[in-house]
Design an enzyme around this catalytic site. Structure first.
Site, mmCIF file in Angstrom:
data_model
loop_
_atom_site.group_PDB
_atom_site.id
_atom_site.type_symbol
_atom_site.label_atom_id
_atom_site.label_comp_id
_atom_site.label_asym_id
_atom_site.label_seq_id
_atom_site.Cartn_x
_atom_site.Cartn_y
_atom_site.Cartn_z
ATOM 1 C CG LEU A 77 29.792 -18.095 32.519
ATOM 2 C CD1 LEU A 77 30.108 -18.648 31.143
ATOM 3 C CD2 LEU A 77 28.717 -18.937 33.193
ATOM 4 C CG HIS A 78 34.193 -12.693 31.570
ATOM 5 N ND1 HIS A 78 34.854 -13.725 30.959
ATOM 6 C CD2 HIS A 78 34.450 -11.594 30.820
ATOM 7 C CE1 HIS A 78 35.499 -13.277 29.892
ATOM 8 N NE2 HIS A 78 35.274 -11.990 29.779
ATOM 9 N NE ARG A 79 34.022 -13.813 25.571
ATOM 10 C CZ ARG A 79 34.590 -12.896 24.778
ATOM 11 N NH1 ARG A 79 33.858 -11.918 24.281
ATOM 12 N NH2 ARG A 79 35.874 -12.976 24.482
ATOM 13 C CG ASP A 114 32.551 -16.468 29.138
ATOM 14 O OD1 ASP A 114 33.578 -16.331 29.846
ATOM 15 O OD2 ASP A 114 31.469 -15.926 29.418
#
Length: 354
Positions: free
Chosen positions: A206-208, A280
């Site tokens: 998860l990074h966006r 994501d």
């Protein structure tokens, strides 16, 4: 005649794709390919070991131009790339995907009348709030060769009346995953270090910004994954930005096994043996399909609808996966060789050799 090719890359995922392509170029005596790294993303995992394992040469040029807003970054890259192209006059410039480096490389070459080949052309999310969508569309507009991963991406280009030559060659990431799995077969994997059983854990990334910078949305995703995992260990390589936001928003990670970010080869090993992936990331959606691991995409849309149609992926807002299909919609893993052959044929024609 030997053709000179410059491949522009800006981030580690693009080096992964370039590894498969460079391997194909080295088998040809018609072309000499060199890598130009814009430095868009600094990555301390890109040591000499990284290049040795993938079997590619380090970049010939490194502009170290990461950081800053989109406009400033792209402008600096455009200036730096143009200087190198003027000094070296390659026969073609290759770009991958949809980063600022992609757009800068394509614009610099096109303005110097150097033909551009866009690998992963025709991808569309139809969300122009995404900087990547702008980069994709503009790069396609100035490219002479457009290498599409699927027929759907080629259809999008046809509807847009793109002037360049469009070819469906399959997905270069399939080549890269096959290369990584071949290398991993000779190396130790993180499963041993983490004491994991194959298909006995879930994997998540998860990074966006649209996910991790919104506290309500981020908390909802964490709760969702925890409930979906149903007691399985969830291995979570935590991006530094995500770690900062989780702490800032005081979001609990009970039930998650947080580890430091891992390199590409280790990620493919973890992905291959996971029961399911939650992510994501754009690239991991396809890599999950290539590893035959089902994916749940933590976004409200995807640029890879084929992954959903074949049942290997679904959006987190959907209730179920479609029935599984093993139809090779992304090609057979020989994309790099098809690209090299097409580039050389194009340059032969342009040089009057055909």
């Amino acid at each position: 005649m030997t053709f000179s090719i410059v491949t522009v890359v800006g981030a580690r995922p693009q080096f992964i794709k370039a590894a498969a392509l460079s391997a194909a170029f080295t088998k040809s005596d018609r072309s000499t390919e060199r890598l130009l790294h814009t430095g868009q993303h600094f990555d301390d995992k890109m040591s000499s070991i990284f290049f040795d394992q993938l079997g590619i040469e380090p970049p010939r040029w490194n502009l170290a131009m990461g950081g800053g807003n989109h406009g400033a970054m792209t402008g600096r890259m455009l200036e730096g790339i143009e200087k190198i192209l003027l000094e070296n006059t390659p026969d073609m410039v290759l770009v991958f995907g949809d980063t600022n480096s992609t757009l800068a490389g394509a614009l610099a070459a096109a303005k110097l009348r150097i033909p551009v080949a866009h690998i992963e052309a025709g991808l569309r999310s139809f969300n122009f709030y995404q900087p990547e969508e702008i980069n994709r569309v503009l790069t396609d507009r100035v490219s002479e060769l457009l290498f599409c991963p699927t027929q759907l991406s080629a259809d999008y280009l046809q509807r847009e009346n793109i002037r360049g030559k469009v070819e469906v060659v399959g997905d270069i990431m399939h080549d890269s995953v096959l290369l990584a799995r071949k290398i991993n077969a000779k190396l130790s994997t993180p499963l041993d270090d983490l004491e994991l059983q194959s298909k006995g854990y879930a994997l998540m990334t998860l990074h966006r910004a649209e996910n991790v910078d919104e506290p309500v949305r981020l908390a909802a995703m964490i709760d969702y994954i925890r409930s979906q995992a149903a007691g399985q260990p969830v291995i979570f390589p935590v991006h530094p930005r995500t770690r900062q936001r989780l702490a800032e928003f005081k979001i609990s990670l009970d039930g998650f096994r947080c580890i430091e970010p891992v390199g590409y080869l280790d990620m493919i090993a973890l992905l291959e043996h996971a029961s399911e992936l939650y992510t994501d990331s754009g690239g991991l959606q396809k890599e999950a399909l290539f590893c035959e691991t089902r994916c749940v995409t933590l976004r409200d849309e995807t640029e890879w609808p084929e992954t959903i149609e074949t049942g290997w992926n679904r959006l987190w807002t959907a209730t179920h996966h479609e029935p599984l299909s093993r139809e090779p919609v992304f090609g057979d893993g020989t994309t790099a060789h098809k690209i090299v052959a097409s580039v050389e044929t194009y340059l032969d024609t342009r040089s009057g050799l055909l």
